[in-house]
Design a protein around this motif. Structure first.
Motif, PDB file in Angstrom:
ATOM      1  N   ARG A 106      -6.857   0.446  -6.009  1.00  0.00           N
ATOM      2  CA  ARG A 106      -5.713   0.744  -6.868  1.00  0.00           C
ATOM      3  C   ARG A 106      -6.070   0.783  -8.345  1.00  0.00           C
ATOM      4  O   ARG A 106      -5.335   1.364  -9.145  1.00  0.00           O
ATOM      5  CB  ARG A 106      -4.588  -0.254  -6.618  1.00  0.00           C
ATOM      6  N   THR A 117       0.835  -1.208   0.000  1.00  0.00           N
ATOM      7  CA  THR A 117       0.000   0.000   0.000  1.00  0.00           C
ATOM      8  C   THR A 117       0.866   1.253   0.000  1.00  0.00           C
ATOM      9  O   THR A 117       0.626   2.181  -0.765  1.00  0.00           O
ATOM     10  CB  THR A 117      -0.935   0.007   1.225  1.00  0.00           C
ATOM     11  N   GLN A 158       1.411   6.824   4.727  1.00  0.00           N
ATOM     12  CA  GLN A 158      -0.046   6.796   4.775  1.00  0.00           C
ATOM     13  C   GLN A 158      -0.578   7.805   5.794  1.00  0.00           C
ATOM     14  O   GLN A 158      -1.774   7.892   6.016  1.00  0.00           O
ATOM     15  CB  GLN A 158      -0.538   5.387   5.126  1.00  0.00           C
TER      16      GLN A 158
END
Length: 407
Positions: free
Chosen positions: A333, A251, A278
């Motif tokens: 994604r 991620t 993130q």
């Protein structure tokens, strides 16, 4: 009866190959299946780190060190060191397991010197990249290829997947002025005019660098088996290994081509937390301001939320301080354009905090454009318009890279 280590390693590789036939075999596995043919009788140096592993997890260092007919005599480490744990400049050392010298390529020098390469008959590269131009490993690749060319040494790349796949190409292509002085460690994040998200494996990049950017070394790429361009890393069947201390997940790697540019700003990017890249914020950010601004943002593929966090990585902004900002909590994604998302967040933070939110000189290098800051802030252009201005250059790059693609 004690079984020789060479036999044990060979059996491990064969077993891993049987298990992984339906998935992806990295270049080191393919080379092992060929009995290391291209390295036979050679004294070789290996540029690698902890990500250089077979599909079964065997270290490339161990495999080459014990390979019959191959003499591994030197190791070379990129940024973060041979074990991938350092987050600062590193010096040369000795590998405790093999007794081999480890020459740092992210310390006093960023490229192998003639003294380091003396007596070598080949230089091998095996490092997992993450698919973003401003990740230093591909800069190390280019400089090492140049050094091999100058010394007349063959260069062999053991190919690995691009974790982001090989289809999407996004972001700015750096102009020449951002590529000047490419010899220093601080400059290897912008070493060639390639897009932020290039969609190529390290082997393909090596071919591109060699043919298009004047290196012309004696290059061989040991290709993978089973990798397809549409594959993200979690579709390869290979175990994720953090390529650097703060790249802790696929991620984070997917976000990095766009949101990673915020590491050149006055924000923390969550280094030292459980989810770096993130989380974005600072002690001077107000949570209410962020919540109000996020309500106006619609970024496909991302779920954003106002949040608090405490960064803990030494040497980075706001260590141990309570920060407020934005956390990325979900990703689709297939819809996400990380480069566009990064531009949106830069513009949003500047509009909220025009005095506190600033960027460093490295911002232009990482984005790949010296004009983007002005476009986003003073001229208030939309991120979509800015990204649209890169389309012609991206199309030219897609055509340029075609002859270097291997899959």
């Amino acid at each position: 009866m004690k079984i020789p280590l060479v036999i044990l390693l060979t059996c491990l590789l064969l077993y891993s190959a049987i298990l992984a036939r339906a998935a992806v075999l990295p270049g080191i596995d393919v080379l092992a299946e060929r009995n290391f043919d291209i390295l036979q009788g050679r004294r070789i140096g290996l540029i690698t780190n902890h990500t250089g592993r077979s599909a079964a997890g065997a270290s490339t260092i161990d495999l080459l060190y014990h390979a019959p007919g191959v003499r591994l005599v030197a190791l070379f480490s990129p940024e973060h060191g041979i074990r991938g744990a350092a987050d600062e400049k590193i010096g040369s050392a000795v590998d405790q397991a093999t007794g081999l010298p480890i020459y740092s390529l992210y310390g006093a020098s960023c490229r192998p010197t003639p003294e380091m390469l003396q007596g070598l008959d080949g230089l091998v590269f095996d490092i997992q990249d993450i698919g973003t131009r401003f990740y230093t490993y591909i800069g190390t690749l280019s400089l090492a290829m140049r050094a091999a060319k100058e010394q007349g040494i063959p260069f062999i790349v053991l190919d690995r997947p691009n974790p982001l796949g090989g289809l999407v190409v996004e972001g700015a292509i750096p102009a020449a002025q951002l590529q000047e002085g490419r010899g220093s460690c601080g400059a290897i994040t912008c070493i060639h005019p390639i897009p932020t998200r290039h969609g190529m494996t390290v082997g393909e990049l090596a071919r591109l660098f060699n043919s298009e950017y004047g290196i012309n070394c004696d290059l061989t790429v040991i290709t993978m088996q089973g990798w397809q361009r549409a594959m993200y890393y979690d579709e390869t069947g290979l175990k994720w290994i953090n390529p650097s201390p703060n790249m802790k997940s696929l991620t984070a790697a997917i976000l990095y081509p766009g949101l990673g540019i915020l590491e050149t700003s006055s924000l923390s990017v969550g280094r030292g937390t459980e989810a770096p890249f993130q989380k974005y914020g600072a002690p001077w950010v107000n949570l209410v301001d962020v919540e109000r601004r996020l309500a106006t943002l619609e970024i496909p593929g991302l779920t954003l939320a106002a949040c608090r966090f405490v960064p803990t990585a030494k040497g980075h902004p706001y260590v141990g301080q309570n920060c407020s900002g934005v956390c990325v909590t979900a990703i689709d994604r297939a819809k996400l354009d990380p480069v566009l998302a990064g531009l949106h967040l830069v513009q949003a933070f500047y509009e909220l905090y025009p005095k506190q939110f600033r960027v460093k000189e490295g911002f232009a290098i990482e984005v790949g454009s010296a004009q983007v800051w002005d476009f986003l802030t003073h001229k208030k252009q939309s991120p979509e318009k800015i990204a649209g201005g890169w389309n012609q250059d991206l199309e030219r790059f897609r055509k340029l890279r075609e002859q270097s693609l291997l899959y």
